[in-house]
Design an enzyme around this catalytic site. Structure first.
Site, short mmCIF file in Angstrom:
data_model
loop_
_atom_site.label_atom_id
_atom_site.label_comp_id
_atom_site.label_asym_id
_atom_site.label_seq_id
_atom_site.Cartn_x
_atom_site.Cartn_y
_atom_site.Cartn_z
N SER A 144 0.87 -1.18 0.00
CA SER A 144 0.00 0.00 0.00
C SER A 144 0.91 1.23 0.00
CB SER A 144 -0.83 -0.03 1.29
OG SER A 144 -1.38 1.24 1.56
N TYR A 157 -0.91 -1.47 10.94
CA TYR A 157 -1.23 -1.69 9.52
C TYR A 157 -0.12 -1.11 8.64
CZ TYR A 157 -3.38 -1.56 4.96
OH TYR A 157 -3.60 -1.73 3.61
#
Ligand SMILES: NC(=O)c1ccc[n+]([C@@H]2O[C@H](COP(=O)([O-])OP(=O)(O)OC[C@H]3O[C@@H](n4cnc5c(N)ncnc54)[C@H](OP(=O)(O)O)[C@@H]3O)[C@@H](O)[C@H]2O)c1
Length: 283
Positions: A144, A157
Site C-alpha cells: 500500500s 497496519y
C-alpha cells in the site's frame, strides 16, 4: 510402470473472495488457465469463481483461514490433489485497523501480523523455490502507499505494509536472472470493503485522497507483474502520495498523518501550531 503426473500451472489468488484479489483473479483468468481462489467466505469464493469462468479461466475454490497454522500446507495439499502447481501467487489477503494502538484490541492487532505478514511470507517462501526450479512464474504481493511511511493511528497496519514492500523488493532483487518475478503493488485508497472494515474510510486522509476502483488496480498490477516490475503504484495520486511520504521530513509527516487519520468527528477546533500541540498533539 510408474507414470509421472503432469502438473498444470495455476494462478493462486489468496484473498480472492472480494476486492482487489477478486479483480486480479478475473484479469488473470483471461489467460484461460487454472485460477485457484482462496479466502474464508464460501459465498465470496463462489461469486469470484463465476467471474473467473466468465473471463475464460478454470476456477478452483478453497475456503481457508490464514490464521490457521497449517494454512499453507493445506493449500499445497489442495493443489497436489488437483494436479496443479503454483506458477503465480497473488497475496492480496489483508486487513487494517484505524485507531490509537494503545486502545485497539491486542488480539486484532496481532492478527494483522499473522495475516498481513506471517501468512504472506509463508505462502511466498513455500511456493517460490518451486518457481525458481522451474524458472517460471512469480509472486504479486499487495502492499500500500502506507508502506512508504509510519502511520500514527494506524500504526500496525502501516508497519505491516512496510514489511511487505521491503520483503518483496528484496526478493525481486535476489531473483534477478532466475526467470521468476516478485512484484510489489502499492495502491492508494481503493473502493472496497476494506475502507469500511478497517475504519480507514472514516478518516480525513481517506476522504481527501482520491479513490480508484479494484479493477483499475488489478489491471495495473497484472500488467506490471507480467512486465517484471519491482514496484507498481497505480495512478498519479498514489504516486504523488508515495513521493510525499518518502520525502517529507518525519517531523512534518508524522503529526500530519496522525491528525488526518483521526475521524473527522474526533477533531476539535484547536487549529494548528502551538495550540494544536498543546491540545491534540499528544493524542
Ligand atoms: N482497499 C484499499 O484502500 C487498499 C489500499 C492499499 C492496499 N490495500 C491492500 O490490498 C489488499 C486487498 O485489500 P482489499 O481492499 O481487496 O480488501 P477486502 O475487500 O477487505 O478483501 C480482503 C480479502 O482478504 C481476505 N482475508 C482477510 N482475512 C483473511 C483470513 N484470515 N483468511 C483468509 N482470507 C482472509 C478476505 O476474504 P474473507 O473475508 O472471505 O476471508 C478478502 O478476500 C490488502 O492486503 C490491503 O491491505 C487495500
Amino acid at each position: 510402470m510408474n507414470q509421472l503426473k503432469q502438473l498444470r500451472p495455476a494462478v493462486v489468488v489468496v484473498g480472492a473472495s472480494r476486492g482487489i484479489g477478486r479483480s486480479i483473479a478475473k484479469v488473470a483468468a483471461r489467460e484461460r488457465g487454472a485460477v485457484v481462489l482462496v479466502a474464508r467466505s464460501t459465498e465470496g469464493l463462489a461469486a469470484a469463481a463465476m467471474d473467473v469462468r466468465s473471463a475464460g479461466g478454470e476456477a478452483f475454490t478453497l475456503a481457508l483461514d490464514l490464521l490457521a497454522e497449517d494454512a499453507s500446507s493445506s493449500l499445497q495439499e489442495f493443489l497436489s490433489a488437483n494436479d496443479l502447481v503454483c506458477d503465480v501467487l497473488v497475496n492480496s489477503a489483508g486487513y487494517g485497523l484505524r485507531g490509537a494502538a494503545t486502545t485497539l484490541p491486542l488480539g486484532d492487532q496481532l492478527g494483522m501480523i499473522d495475516v498481513n505478514i506471517r501468512a504472506l511470507s509463508e505462502m511466498t517462501l513455500r511456493f517460490l523455490p518451486g518457481m525458481v526450479a522451474r524458472r517460471s512464474g512469480g509472486v504479486l504481493n499487495l502492499s500500500s502507499i502506507a508502506g512508504f511511511t509510519a502511520g500514527p493511528n494506524m500504526a500496525l497496519y502501516y508497519a505491516s505494509k512496510g514489511f511487505v514492500r521491503s520483503f518483496s523488493e528484496a526478493l525481486h532483487q535476489e531473483l534477478r536472472h532466475t526467470g521468476v518475478t516478485v512484484t510489489c503493488v502499492a495502491p492508494g485508497p481503493v473502493s472496497t470493503e476494506f475502507l469500511e472494515t478497517s475504519g480507514a474510510g472514516q478518516a480525513r486522509l481517506f476522504k481527501v485522497l482520491p479513490k480508484v476502483d479494484a479493477e483499475y488496480v488489478a489491471e495495473h498490477a497484472w500488467r506490471g507483474f507480467k512486465s517484471g516490475r519491482r514496484l507498481v503504484v497505480p495512478g498519479i495520486s498514489a504516486k504523488l502520495t508515495a513521493f510525499a511520504a518518502t520525502f517529507l521530513p518525519a517531523v512534518v509527516r508524522l503529526p500530519l498523518i496522525g491528525r488526518l487519520q483521526r475521524r473527522s468527528s474526533d477533531l476539535c477546533a484547536c487549529g494548528s501550531g502551538k495550540k494544536f500541540r498543546e491540545c491534540c498533539g499528544a493524542r
